[in-house]
Write a protein that holds these residues in place. Structure first.
Motif, short mmCIF file in Angstrom:
data_model
loop_
_atom_site.label_atom_id
_atom_site.label_comp_id
_atom_site.label_asym_id
_atom_site.label_seq_id
_atom_site.Cartn_x
_atom_site.Cartn_y
_atom_site.Cartn_z
N GLN A 136 0.90 -1.26 -0.05
CA GLN A 136 -0.01 0.07 -0.11
C GLN A 136 0.76 1.23 0.10
N PHE A 137 2.05 1.15 0.73
CA PHE A 137 2.85 2.50 0.76
C PHE A 137 4.00 2.34 -0.15
N SER A 138 3.89 1.41 -1.09
CA SER A 138 4.91 1.55 -2.45
C SER A 138 6.12 1.23 -1.60
N VAL A 139 6.54 0.10 -0.92
CA VAL A 139 7.78 -0.11 -0.69
C VAL A 139 8.50 -0.97 -1.84
N ALA A 140 9.71 -0.51 -2.38
CA ALA A 140 10.04 -1.05 -3.64
C ALA A 140 10.15 -2.48 -3.51
N GLU A 141 10.61 -3.14 -2.41
CA GLU A 141 11.13 -4.52 -2.45
C GLU A 141 10.72 -4.82 -0.92
N TYR A 142 10.08 -6.03 -0.72
CA TYR A 142 9.96 -6.81 0.61
C TYR A 142 10.35 -8.12 0.61
N TRP A 143 11.32 -8.49 1.64
CA TRP A 143 11.64 -9.85 1.92
C TRP A 143 11.05 -10.42 2.95
N ILE A 144 10.84 -11.85 2.79
CA ILE A 144 10.28 -12.45 4.08
C ILE A 144 11.20 -13.51 4.22
N VAL A 145 11.65 -13.67 5.48
CA VAL A 145 12.75 -14.51 5.68
C VAL A 145 12.24 -15.68 6.85
N ASP A 146 12.04 -16.49 6.53
CA ASP A 146 11.06 -17.61 7.08
C ASP A 146 12.05 -18.94 7.33
N ALA A 151 18.83 -16.21 -2.73
CA ALA A 151 17.67 -15.26 -2.56
C ALA A 151 18.19 -14.00 -3.52
N ARG A 152 17.40 -13.45 -4.38
CA ARG A 152 18.15 -12.13 -5.06
C ARG A 152 17.34 -11.06 -5.11
N SER A 153 17.75 -9.87 -5.13
CA SER A 153 16.83 -8.55 -4.97
C SER A 153 16.90 -8.02 -6.37
N SER A 154 15.69 -7.53 -6.86
CA SER A 154 15.41 -6.74 -8.04
C SER A 154 15.73 -5.45 -7.99
N VAL A 155 15.78 -4.93 -6.65
CA VAL A 155 15.97 -3.54 -6.36
C VAL A 155 17.49 -3.19 -6.34
N LEU A 156 18.23 -3.99 -5.74
CA LEU A 156 19.71 -3.95 -5.59
C LEU A 156 20.29 -4.87 -6.64
N ALA A 157 20.37 -4.69 -7.72
CA ALA A 157 21.03 -5.38 -8.92
C ALA A 157 22.32 -5.97 -8.29
N GLY A 158 22.59 -7.32 -8.25
CA GLY A 158 23.60 -8.06 -7.74
C GLY A 158 23.65 -8.23 -6.34
N PHE A 159 22.61 -8.15 -5.60
CA PHE A 159 22.68 -8.47 -4.22
C PHE A 159 21.89 -10.00 -4.18
N GLU A 160 22.35 -10.71 -3.51
CA GLU A 160 21.81 -12.09 -3.08
C GLU A 160 22.51 -12.87 -1.91
N VAL A 161 21.86 -13.79 -1.36
CA VAL A 161 22.16 -14.20 -0.12
C VAL A 161 21.94 -15.69 -0.31
N GLN A 162 22.89 -16.63 -0.06
CA GLN A 162 22.74 -17.95 0.31
C GLN A 162 21.64 -18.29 1.14
N VAL A 163 20.59 -19.06 0.72
CA VAL A 163 19.60 -19.33 1.81
C VAL A 163 20.06 -20.14 3.01
N ASP A 164 20.79 -21.17 2.69
CA ASP A 164 21.48 -21.86 3.82
C ASP A 164 22.05 -21.25 4.88
N GLU A 165 22.77 -20.47 4.39
CA GLU A 165 23.95 -19.59 5.33
C GLU A 165 23.13 -18.59 6.15
N VAL A 166 22.10 -18.09 5.73
CA VAL A 166 21.30 -17.10 6.20
C VAL A 166 20.45 -17.78 7.48
N LEU A 167 19.61 -18.83 6.96
CA LEU A 167 18.71 -19.64 7.93
C LEU A 167 19.45 -20.62 8.78
N ALA A 168 20.54 -20.85 8.72
CA ALA A 168 21.32 -21.74 9.52
C ALA A 168 21.13 -21.69 11.07
#
Length: 186
Positions: free
Chosen positions: A131-141, A169-186
């Motif tokens: 609704q408030f036009s946040v360009a990108e939203y990540w849900i880390v579960d 996981a990769r961003s569309s707002v920050l071209a080139g930013f990505e994270v390895q899911v296994d490392e983040v959720l460990a």
């Protein structure tokens, strides 16, 4: 017997909250003027949040893109709608929204799901940020074993991807930013 006045719930504005309450690290948000206070996050939530924030901050700093900030920090969307996302990114172009609090929608918000916050993060906050036009939203579960990334496209969120174990996981707002899911959720 309670009176009508006592039965009515107080509807707050952000300025009233600032004037009448003291600073706290307890998660506190305003939802249509209702004061919502929750227990602080558990240790595993904080570990996951820190990992994502560290990676995002390193990327943003290396490319001199803006600023990454962490909860608790108020994001004031309206006088009666104030949230404290786990992680926010604000680009240099939008730095003016950062004052003592953030006044307006950040470029990117990350919410880390805690026990009991699935609905709030996946449904309520997603709808609010859209609704408030946040360009990108990540849900880390962590429990769900995935990171969902949503990007604003023509006024509504489009799923960029649901990324699970073994994926990045990769961003569309920050071209080139990505994270390895296994490392983040460990």
């Amino acid at each position: 017997m309670a009176t009508k006045a006592a039965e009515r719930k107080r509807v707050w504005t952000y300025n009233e909250l600032l004037a009448e309450k003291t600073e706290t690290n307890q998660p506190t948000e305003l939802w249509e003027g209702d004061l919502v206070m929750t227990p602080s996050p558990v240790a595993q939530h904080q570990r996951v949040s820190f990992r994502v924030a560290r990676l995002l901050a390193q990327f943003v700093s290396m490319h001199q893109l803006g600023e990454v900030l962490l909860a608790p920090l108020d994001v004031v969307l309206t006088p009666r709608r104030v949230v404290q996302p786990d992680i926010v990114y604000v680009s240099h172009a939008r730095q003016a929204i950062i004052q003592d609090q953030i006044h307006g929608a950040p470029d990117l918000i990350v919410e880390v799901v805690s026990p009991g916050t699935w609905r709030r993060d996946h449904i309520e906050k997603k709808a609010l940020y859209e609704q408030f036009s946040v360009a990108e939203y990540w849900i880390v579960d962590r429990e769900g074993g995935m990171i969902e990334v949503f990007a604003m496209v023509q006024g509504s969120y489009r799923l960029v991807g649901r990324f699970g174990p073994g994926e990045r996981a990769r961003s569309s707002v920050l071209a080139g930013f990505e994270v390895q899911v296994d490392e983040v959720l460990a």
